[in-house]
Every structure is written in structure tokens, then in C-alpha cells.
Design a protein around this motif. Structure first.
Motif, PDB file in Angstrom:
ATOM      1  N   ASN A 147      38.462  10.503 -44.389  1.00 18.04           N
ATOM      2  CA  ASN A 147      38.728  11.820 -43.807  1.00 18.04           C
ATOM      3  C   ASN A 147      37.706  12.869 -44.246  1.00 18.04           C
ATOM      4  O   ASN A 147      37.878  14.052 -43.985  1.00 18.04           O
ATOM      5  CB  ASN A 147      40.145  12.281 -44.160  1.00 18.04           C
ATOM      6  CG  ASN A 147      40.363  12.446 -45.661  1.00 18.04           C
ATOM      7  OD1 ASN A 147      39.570  11.959 -46.456  1.00 18.04           O
ATOM      8  ND2 ASN A 147      41.437  13.119 -46.027  1.00 18.04           N
ATOM      9  N   ILE A 173      34.195   3.624 -36.949  1.00 16.07           N
ATOM     10  CA  ILE A 173      35.283   4.276 -36.205  1.00 16.07           C
ATOM     11  C   ILE A 173      36.320   3.255 -35.782  1.00 16.07           C
ATOM     12  O   ILE A 173      37.535   3.508 -35.848  1.00 16.07           O
ATOM     13  CB  ILE A 173      34.720   5.030 -34.985  1.00 16.07           C
ATOM     14  CG1 ILE A 173      33.940   6.270 -35.440  1.00 16.07           C
ATOM     15  CG2 ILE A 173      35.850   5.452 -34.032  1.00 16.07           C
ATOM     16  CD1 ILE A 173      33.213   6.997 -34.314  1.00 16.07           C
ATOM     17  N   VAL A 221      40.211   8.857 -37.407  1.00 13.10           N
ATOM     18  CA  VAL A 221      39.218   9.924 -37.549  1.00 13.10           C
ATOM     19  C   VAL A 221      38.922  10.593 -36.207  1.00 13.10           C
ATOM     20  O   VAL A 221      38.369  11.694 -36.174  1.00 13.10           O
ATOM     21  CB  VAL A 221      37.906   9.407 -38.167  1.00 13.10           C
ATOM     22  CG1 VAL A 221      38.161   8.828 -39.556  1.00 13.10           C
ATOM     23  CG2 VAL A 221      37.206   8.395 -37.262  1.00 13.10           C
ATOM     24  N   PRO A 254      36.920  14.740 -33.201  1.00 12.62           N
ATOM     25  CA  PRO A 254      35.778  14.527 -34.083  1.00 12.62           C
ATOM     26  C   PRO A 254      34.601  15.419 -33.710  1.00 12.62           C
ATOM     27  O   PRO A 254      34.521  15.937 -32.598  1.00 12.62           O
ATOM     28  CB  PRO A 254      35.435  13.057 -33.833  1.00 12.62           C
ATOM     29  CG  PRO A 254      35.782  12.861 -32.380  1.00 12.62           C
ATOM     30  CD  PRO A 254      37.010  13.704 -32.131  1.00 12.62           C
ATOM     31  N   PRO A 261      35.416  14.014 -39.248  1.00 10.04           N
ATOM     32  CA  PRO A 261      36.655  13.543 -38.622  1.00 10.04           C
ATOM     33  C   PRO A 261      37.499  14.678 -38.066  1.00 10.04           C
ATOM     34  O   PRO A 261      37.333  15.857 -38.422  1.00 10.04           O
ATOM     35  CB  PRO A 261      37.378  12.841 -39.776  1.00 10.04           C
ATOM     36  CG  PRO A 261      36.307  12.494 -40.757  1.00 10.04           C
ATOM     37  CD  PRO A 261      35.322  13.617 -40.657  1.00 10.04           C
TER      38      PRO A 261
END
Length: 433
Positions: A11, A87, A93, A375, A405
């Protein structure tokens, strides 16, 4: 404060090592902003005799970015995990809305372009066309996504975008006789006798026929008529001031002699963006960027259908059939950004996948990028500063690229004058749905 936090939490912002594209229209060596950013981002040397065209930040396989989550210096991209893979392992995220809409991939692709000579006359397919093209020609059209896009000028930036008005198209036929030589009197008469009152469908059909005839002309006839046009304009400039479009066409002809794109340029709007101005283009709109440096953002795709001003494959049939043929003169919107605070402007195109912020922060000043449910990718285009979150702090400077994120508040302080750009999912999508 660590330069590269060891095993950062998912994060927290993640530093990225990004890719560069060496297309022949790019600027050479250190003259290229894309090259400078790539050098500062990767530590790799700039080759002074090579063209550097595009600096890519995102997950597209044609120019992937890689996560650098420790302080160890490595020699090649194969030593890092791709942002796309990272990802996929950490989908949270992206934020719930993004995963629900686009799955576990970043919906936008972020770039810096350094343009030394004109790009191809091109358009990008809509989603349905992209799926078809990818299925039929996967080596040429490498993904099945559409590609709306926006350019934000870093320097003076020239572009050809969309068709001029019907009235101006008729004027071109009156003043550029070489075009009539290529298409014939009957084809030209159809255009000269159509009007807006004929209806949008009729106007489109007539313009499509004209452009298809031009694009389909033989190489020998194109070479002959382009040479005639060049000779005529060079003679006329001795006795009169050439128009901006005529001067541009002569410049393009020097770059691409005997190319039909030189003639097509007469029918497209000539745009000059100042630094800080942006322009967006939807699918199926004809365009060609001419010169300058810009930040570019688009849906995650690399689909380009070309038919002029290029040494690459010319897909005349698909390009001529897919164009909207809308006359965009007067409706091409120049975005100058919506101020979010004294230092930051936001550029919001009418596409769900992306928007771009530009932040110019004087030395000693600070600003905050509030939490958003999606994001972001941050790019430092000049200067130096400090980026912080509740659990993270790092010095950032020109060439730094960070993935941030969803739901992460970012504080930035300039230790030198700092310019940075942020790409993210469009705010209208994030908050209006």
C-alpha cells in the motif's frame, strides 16, 4: 529517510523502472526529453546517435514498467518484477471500482513523447474494431483495446488533428490543383457540390470516397503530383506569403518526400499547443503529431492504424473505412487545466480510463494529493523534492516514476523547483458512478 525502502508494503508508493521506444521520428540523443527521463530513471547510457521517441510508464507488454522495491542496483529488467505481474498479485492496489470495470490491470498508459519529425497519418480503433483487428492480425495489432488519448504540451507542440470544415475542404480543392489531378474531376465535383444540408451521412460518404481515392493512388502519380505541388509553392513564396498550412506541408514533404500524407495534411486541422495546453482525441479520428515534447496518456493499448508519413505498414483499407470524417474545426477543445490548488491543474478528457494532473511547485513549497479510490503513476519531469505518506518518505528527482496505490494520500515538498505529472483514472468515473 531511505532512498529505496526494503520490501515496501504493497500500500506504499512503488518506484518504477520504465521503458523507452526508439522510433525514427524521435529526437536524437540528449536532445530528447524522453531519452533524458529514461537515462535518469534507469541509469542506462544515452546513445548520442540514436532516436529516442517515447518514454513508457505502465503495464503494456510493448513497453512494460518494472517494480524496484529494494535498494539493490540491478543490471537488466529481467531482474525485476513487472508492474503488471505485481498488480496481478496485489489487485487491491487498484481499488474496487477499477477491478470491477477493467480487471486486474492498469486501465491507462502514460508516456512522454519527443517528436523531431511528423508521426504517421493515423487513427486508433474503437473497442469493436480493436477486437477484430487483433483477432485477424495479432502481430500488427497487439491488443484488443481501444485507444482514446490526450497530449499535454511540455514545449511548443504541433499536431494535425481531425478534418477541417467542409468549406475549407472545398477551398483546398480550389487552391491545390494537384489533388484534383490525383482523384479526378468527378471525385472533386462530388465534394464541391455537397453541402451540410445534404446530411451528415452524405457528407461522410463523399469525404470517405475522396480520402480513399487519395490514399489509393499509385506511387508514381503521388510522386509526380507531390513534386508539382512543392515546385508550385516554392515559386509562389517568391511573390506571396505562404499560409501556415502551406509552410507546414513543405516542411513535411522534406521529411517524407513523395508521400501521400503530404497531401492529406491539407485536409487536417493544424494545431499549435503552448506548454500547459492539452488536446484529446477519441477513437477513429485522423491525426499526426508534428514536433515538440509532450506528456501523453491513453487507454492501455498500442493499436495504431497508419496510411501515410511512415515507413511502417500502411493499412489504407482499414484506416479509410474506420475514420469518422467529422469536421472538427471549431470543436477541437484545448484544455488548459482546472486548478485544484495554487500549484496543481487537472486535465480531464471525456474518457473513463484516464486524467492527468500537472503540479509546478516552487522551492520550499508543499502540496497534497488527496486520497482517491484509484491508482496513480507519478512522473517527476523537473527538479527535486520529497514525497511522503503516513508510512513512507523518499527523495524524488527528475526521471523518478512511482506507482501510487488507491486510497493513498501523497504529500510533496519541493527542495528545488519541482514539476511533476500524475496520471490516474478519470475523476468523473471514480466519483460519478
Amino acid at each position: 529517510m531511505k532512498e529505496g525502502a526494503e520490501k515496501r508494503k504493497k500500500n506504499e508508493p512503488q518506484r518504477l523502472r520504465c521503458s523507452v521506444q526508439n522510433y525514427d521520428w524521435g529526437r536524437t540523443g540528449e536532445d530528447s526529453k524522453a531519452a533524458r527521463l529514461f537515462f535518469l530513471n534507469s541509469g542506462l547510457d544515452i546513445q548520442q546517435d540514436e532516436q529516442y521517441a517515447e518514454f513508457w510508464m505502465g503495464t503494456h507488454e510493448s513497453g512494460p514498467s518494472f517494480v524496484i522495491n529494494d535498494s539493490k542496483v540491478r543490471d537488466s529488467d529481467s531482474d525485476f518484477k513487472s508492474l503488471k505481474s505485481w498488480i496481478l498479485e496485489n489487485p487491491s492496489v487498484l481499488g474496487n471500482k477499477i477491478v470491477k470495470k477493467w480487471g486486474t490491470d492498469l486501465p491507462f498508459l502514460f508516456k512522454v513523447l519527443s517528436v523531431a519529425k511528423a508521426l504517421s497519418i493515423q487513427a486508433h480503433p474503437d473497442k469493436e474494431q480493436a477486437r477484430t483487428l487483433h483477432k485477424l492480425q495479432p502481430t500488427l495489432y497487439k491488443d484488443s483495446n481501444h485507444k482514446p488519448e490526450m497530449v499535454l504540451a511540455l514545449t511548443e507542440f504541433e499536431a494535425l488533428c481531425g478534418f477541417v470544415s467542409l468549406e475549407e475542404i472545398k477551398n483546398v480543392l480550389h487552391t491545390v490543383p494537384e489533388i484534383i489531378e490525383l482523384v479526378g474531376d468527378d471525385e472533386a465535383d462530388q465534394v464541391l457540390h455537397v453541402s451540410e444540408l445534404s446530411g451528415e451521412k452524405k457528407v461522410k460518404a463523399v469525404l470517405q470516397s475522396l480520402v480513399t481515392q487519395l490514399m489509393s493512388a499509385s506511387e508514381s502519380s503521388i510522386s509526380e503530383t507531390v513534386y508539382k505541388m512543392k515546385r508550385r509553392l516554392n515559386m509562389q513564396k517568391k511573390v506571396r506569403q505562404l499560409t501556415d498550412k502551406e509552410q507546414l506541408v513543405l516542411r513535411i514533404e522534406k521529411q517524407y518526400p513523395a508521400d501521400i500524407g503530404v497531401m492529406i495534411a491539407f485536409f487536417l486541422n493544424y494545431m499549435n499547443l503552448k506548454p500547459g495546453e492539452a488536446l484529446y482525441l477519441g477513437p477513429n479520428e485522423a491525426h499526426a503529431y508534428i514536433s515538440g515534447d509532450c506528456v501523453e496518456c491513453m487507454a492501455t493499448s498500442d493499436n495504431v492504424v497508419r496510411a501515410g508519413l511512415t515507413s511502417k505498414y500502411r493499412d489504407v483499407q482499414n484506416l479509410c473505412s474506420m475514420l469518422t470524417y467529422k469536421q472538427l474545426q471549431g470543436s477541437l477543445e484545448i484544455l488548459r487545466g482546472v486548478p485544484l490548488n495554487p500549484y496543481t491543474k487537472r486535465y480531464i478528457p471525456p474518457f473513463d480510463e484516464f486524467e492527468v494532473d500537472c503540479c509546478i511547485l516552487p522551492q520550499g513549497k508543499s502540496t497534497i494529493f488527496p486520497t482517491i479510490p484509484g491508482p496513480s503513476i507519478f512522473l517527476v519531469t523537473a527538479g527535486e523534492g520529497i514525497m511522503q505518506t503516513d508510512s513512507f518518505g523518499e527523495t524524488i528527482s527528475e526521471g523518478a516514476v512511482l506507482f501510487v496505490p488507491a486510497d493513498t494520500e501523497i504529500s510533496v515538498t519541493a527542495t528545488q523547483g519541482l514539476q511533476l505529472h500524475r496520471a490516474g483514472v478519470n475523476s468523473r468515473f471514480l466519483y460519478d458512478n
